[in-house]
Write a protein that holds these residues in place. Structure first.
Motif, mmCIF file in Angstrom:
data_model
loop_
_atom_site.group_PDB
_atom_site.id
_atom_site.type_symbol
_atom_site.label_atom_id
_atom_site.label_comp_id
_atom_site.label_asym_id
_atom_site.label_seq_id
_atom_site.Cartn_x
_atom_site.Cartn_y
_atom_site.Cartn_z
ATOM 1 N N TYR A 24 0.833 -1.213 0.000
ATOM 2 C CA TYR A 24 0.000 0.000 0.000
ATOM 3 C C TYR A 24 0.866 1.261 0.000
ATOM 4 C CZ TYR A 24 -3.644 3.309 1.258
ATOM 5 O OH TYR A 24 -4.500 4.374 1.275
ATOM 6 N N ALA A 25 2.008 1.180 0.683
ATOM 7 C CA ALA A 25 2.916 2.331 0.762
ATOM 8 C C ALA A 25 3.773 2.482 -0.495
ATOM 9 C CB ALA A 25 3.802 2.203 1.992
ATOM 10 N N GLY A 26 3.630 1.553 -1.452
ATOM 11 C CA GLY A 26 4.348 1.670 -2.714
ATOM 12 C C GLY A 26 5.605 0.846 -2.823
ATOM 13 N N CYS A 27 5.843 -0.026 -1.883
ATOM 14 C CA CYS A 27 7.024 -0.888 -1.915
ATOM 15 C C CYS A 27 6.864 -1.931 -3.020
ATOM 16 C CB CYS A 27 7.182 -1.568 -0.554
ATOM 17 S SG CYS A 27 8.700 -2.508 -0.342
ATOM 18 N N HIS A 28 7.946 -2.280 -3.710
ATOM 19 C CA HIS A 28 7.913 -3.328 -4.727
ATOM 20 C C HIS A 28 7.521 -4.650 -4.070
ATOM 21 C CE1 HIS A 28 9.376 -6.225 -7.728
ATOM 22 N NE2 HIS A 28 9.137 -5.245 -8.595
ATOM 23 N N TYR A 29 6.714 -5.446 -4.750
ATOM 24 C CA TYR A 29 6.178 -6.666 -4.149
ATOM 25 C C TYR A 29 7.253 -7.659 -3.726
ATOM 26 C CZ TYR A 29 6.552 -8.860 -8.803
ATOM 27 O OH TYR A 29 6.998 -9.355 -9.992
ATOM 28 N N LEU A 30 8.352 -7.765 -4.455
ATOM 29 C CA LEU A 30 9.395 -8.713 -4.070
ATOM 30 C C LEU A 30 10.106 -8.259 -2.788
ATOM 31 C CD1 LEU A 30 10.953 -9.704 -7.517
ATOM 32 C CD2 LEU A 30 9.439 -11.058 -6.069
ATOM 33 N N LEU A 31 10.420 -6.979 -2.692
ATOM 34 C CA LEU A 31 11.040 -6.457 -1.481
ATOM 35 C C LEU A 31 10.083 -6.573 -0.296
ATOM 36 C CD1 LEU A 31 13.373 -5.079 -0.030
ATOM 37 C CD2 LEU A 31 12.439 -2.873 -0.794
ATOM 38 N N ALA A 32 8.822 -6.260 -0.528
ATOM 39 C CA ALA A 32 7.814 -6.372 0.537
ATOM 40 C C ALA A 32 7.697 -7.817 1.011
ATOM 41 C CB ALA A 32 6.461 -5.868 0.041
ATOM 42 N N SER A 33 7.755 -8.756 0.091
ATOM 43 C CA SER A 33 7.656 -10.171 0.444
ATOM 44 C C SER A 33 8.844 -10.610 1.292
ATOM 45 C CB SER A 33 7.568 -11.021 -0.823
ATOM 46 O OG SER A 33 7.449 -12.380 -0.506
ATOM 47 N N VAL A 34 10.035 -10.207 0.910
ATOM 48 C CA VAL A 34 11.233 -10.570 1.674
ATOM 49 C C VAL A 34 11.176 -9.964 3.068
ATOM 50 C CG1 VAL A 34 13.736 -10.252 1.842
ATOM 51 C CG2 VAL A 34 12.713 -10.927 -0.324
ATOM 52 N N MET A 35 10.830 -8.702 3.155
ATOM 53 C CA MET A 35 10.771 -8.030 4.463
ATOM 54 C C MET A 35 9.719 -8.682 5.361
ATOM 55 S SD MET A 35 11.296 -4.108 3.168
ATOM 56 C CE MET A 35 11.054 -3.362 4.766
ATOM 57 N N ALA A 36 8.574 -9.021 4.781
ATOM 58 C CA ALA A 36 7.512 -9.665 5.556
ATOM 59 C C ALA A 36 7.942 -11.059 6.002
ATOM 60 C CB ALA A 36 6.226 -9.729 4.734
ATOM 61 N N TYR A 37 8.632 -11.781 5.131
ATOM 62 C CA TYR A 37 9.076 -13.130 5.495
ATOM 63 C C TYR A 37 10.111 -13.084 6.615
ATOM 64 C CZ TYR A 37 10.244 -18.015 5.251
ATOM 65 O OH TYR A 37 10.428 -19.325 5.584
ATOM 66 N N VAL A 38 11.027 -12.136 6.549
ATOM 67 C CA VAL A 38 12.048 -12.009 7.593
ATOM 68 C C VAL A 38 11.390 -11.723 8.943
ATOM 69 C CG1 VAL A 38 13.960 -10.562 8.414
ATOM 70 C CG2 VAL A 38 13.927 -11.378 6.046
ATOM 71 N N LEU A 39 10.408 -10.846 8.953
ATOM 72 C CA LEU A 39 9.686 -10.557 10.193
ATOM 73 C C LEU A 39 8.999 -11.816 10.722
ATOM 74 C CD1 LEU A 39 8.539 -8.606 12.334
ATOM 75 C CD2 LEU A 39 6.632 -8.199 10.755
ATOM 76 N N GLY A 40 8.263 -12.497 9.859
ATOM 77 C CA GLY A 40 7.565 -13.712 10.269
ATOM 78 C C GLY A 40 8.515 -14.812 10.701
ATOM 79 N N ALA A 41 9.617 -14.956 10.002
ATOM 80 C CA ALA A 41 10.584 -16.004 10.328
ATOM 81 C C ALA A 41 11.232 -15.757 11.685
ATOM 82 C CB ALA A 41 11.651 -16.092 9.234
ATOM 83 N N SER A 42 11.478 -14.513 12.003
ATOM 84 C CA SER A 42 12.075 -14.189 13.297
ATOM 85 C C SER A 42 11.158 -14.609 14.442
ATOM 86 C CB SER A 42 12.352 -12.684 13.387
ATOM 87 O OG SER A 42 13.251 -12.300 12.386
#
Length: 125
Positions: A24-42
């Motif tokens: 929603y904030a305009g982040c590229h979907y691949l970068l958003a996916s990686v950032m979200a996965y890192v948060l969830g994985a932690s």
């Protein structure tokens, strides 16, 4: 597998909300996916070690978890790219598909490779 699924649902909700905010904030979907996965994985590593598998964490298990996470991120990014660019799904729907496909694979690999448990050896539910 029920405990892993519960932790997975919590992680997926946290990750998906974070992913959606980034998109929603305009982040590229691949970068958003990686950032979200890192948060969830932690969150996932700690919750699964303590709650799902009831094992002590070690540097070696954390290292194996990081390796598994890296493979899972690459797999997820590839699948996400294919679903968006070639199947023409929205980023939101494609991310849900990635989570559903990746979940059973990460469960089996977490159980056997990260936390060193046998699939039939220790009851994990």
């Amino acid at each position: 597998m029920a405990k892993f699924a519960l932790v997975g649902v919590v992680n997926s909700l946290i990750s998906y909300v974070f992913f959606s905010v980034l998109i929603y904030a305009g982040c590229h979907y691949l970068l958003a996916s990686v950032m979200a996965y890192v948060l969830g994985a932690s969150v996932s590593y700690r919750l699964n070690a303590a709650y799902t598998f009831a094992v002590m964490t070690t540097r070696w298990s954390y290292f194996r978890f990081i390796l598994l996470s890296a493979v899972a991120i690459l797999f997820g990014m590839t699948l996400l790219y294919v679903l968006i660019e070639f199947v023409f799904l929205s980023a939101y729907l494609a991310q849900i598909c990635v989570v559903l496909v990746r979940f059973p694979l990460v469960y089996i690999l977490s159980l056997t490779l990260v936390f060193n448990l046998r699939i039939q050896g220790k009851k994990t539910d």
